[in-house]
Scaffold this active site. Structure first.
Site, PDB file in Angstrom:
ATOM      1  N   CYS A 134       0.820  -1.223   0.000  1.00  0.00           N
ATOM      2  CA  CYS A 134       0.000   0.000   0.000  1.00  0.00           C
ATOM      3  C   CYS A 134       0.844   1.259   0.000  1.00  0.00           C
ATOM      4  CB  CYS A 134      -0.934   0.006   1.201  1.00  0.00           C
ATOM      5  SG  CYS A 134      -0.136  -0.436   2.737  1.00  0.00           S
ATOM      6  N   HIS A 247      -2.861   6.427   4.668  1.00  0.00           N
ATOM      7  CA  HIS A 247      -1.432   6.688   4.887  1.00  0.00           C
ATOM      8  C   HIS A 247      -1.072   8.093   4.408  1.00  0.00           C
ATOM      9  CE1 HIS A 247      -0.895   2.589   5.927  1.00  0.00           C
ATOM     10  NE2 HIS A 247      -0.362   2.106   4.808  1.00  0.00           N
TER      11      HIS A 247
END
Ligand code: 2RA
Length: 339
Positions: A134, A247
């Protein structure tokens, strides 16, 4: 009519997001199998107004399946991925199991679609395709358009990674800890064995002999594979922060050719899957909350790196939803390219 698909690890955070994204994008499946471990087998799932029962994952689960989306950990992918391929299934694997296998394409559809152009579903010939990590996906969605223009020689990444990267239980644990701390109770530290609430810490991935953790080495190795550039210099520091599902990443880029910040901003404004949030006047830049549950990666703080001469360097700040573009959306965009 469309492909027969299977979702492996359907009860996990990414598995559930697979279903959301399949529905949001009207993915044209003709049938869908919900697969998970024996522990979850038998659970009922309502999806697109139809009743499904979660089946226990076995090698035979893939008979007649054209595309399987895996997000159940590396050991499950290693155990069942090849068996699915043997049955003619194209496996899109979200685990790290096959990412560095040179025969397996590691794909971000907006970045390197050519890496998988030889693979199609429903041909009877199975294949493995790996979904990148990711934090790599989120970083390269913004860094690649700039790399394509001015050739990145060196990239320095600092990540601020959400709880979702460690799974649904980690998200619940971080919320529980905040409640406990606010009530003056000792925090329950089951998932990370340390206090997460009002804290941050070096990413929980194992630390290797070179002092980097596995998460950081994924960024290094996956960038080189995806850019097909074994010489690009990459270093990373990955930190876990008390944020739910998106994130954030600070990225410093050194280019071979000059690239000024206005040109960079224009490139990013026109980059697929990227939005620019870069308003210095109002101090408005990407935040994890505003990208959560969204497809696009947001970029801001676009500025010339004043430590480098002649517009050879840029600093940028990126936020992206870890479960969506960081995992489920990217995998399903890969699946769409198989049709
Ligand atoms: C993390 N990249 O955020 C991992 C999840 N795959 O921990």
């Amino acid at each position: 009519d469309g492909p027969a698909i299977a979702v492996v690890g359907v009860t996990g955070a990414v598995g559930q997001e697979f279903l959301s994204v399949l529905s949001d994008r009207n993915f044209p499946y003709r049938s869908i199998k919900m697969l998970a471990s024996q522990r979850s087998a038998g659970r009922r799932i309502i999806f697109e107004d139809r009743d499904y029962v979660v089946e226990e994952l076995t090698a035979d689960s893939f008979d007649g399946v054209d595309i399987a989306l895996f997000s159940a950990g590396g050991s499950i992918s290693k155990k069942f991925g090849p068996a699915a391929v043997d049955r003619g299934t194209v496996v899109v694997d979200n685990s790290s199991a096959f990412r560095m296998d040179e025969k397996v394409p590691l794909v971000i559809p907006e970045v390197n679609p050519e890496a998988m152009q030889h693979i199609k579903a429903g041909t009877g010939k199975g294949a493995l395709i790996a979904n990148p990590n990711c934090s790599t996906i989120i970083c390269l969605m913004a860094a690649t358009p700039l790399h394509r223009r001015a050739k990145v020689l060196r990239m320095v990444v600092s990540t601020y990674q959400a709880a979702s990267g460690a799974g649904a239980a980690a998200m619940e644990s971080s919320k529980l800890q905040i409640r406990e701390v606010l009530e003056g109770k000792p925090p329950t530290c089951k998932i990370f064995n340390r206090q997460y609430a009002f804290n941050l810490f070096s990413h929980n991935a194992p630390v290797l002999s070179n002092g980097y953790n596995e998460e950081e080495m994924k960024m290094v190795k996956e960038t080189r594979k995806i850019w097909n550039d074994k010489d690009v210099k990459v270093t990373a520091t990955c930190i876990r922060v008390p944020v739910m599902r998106a994130h954030a990443e600070s990225v410093n880029l050194q280019f071979e050719n000059p690239l000024d910040e206005d040109t960079a901003r224009d490139i990013l404004k026109n980059a697929p899957g990227v939005v620019v949030i870069d308003d210095r006047e109002s101090n408005s830049f990407p935040t994890p909350l505003e990208v959560s549950n969204k497809d696009d990666v947001a970029v801001g703080r676009i500025r010339q790196d004043l430590s480098q001469d002649g517009n050879q360097g840029l600093d940028i700040f990126i936020c992206g939803d870890q479960i969506r573009k960081g995992a489920a959306l990217n995998a399903i965009q890969i699946a769409e390219m198989l049709l």
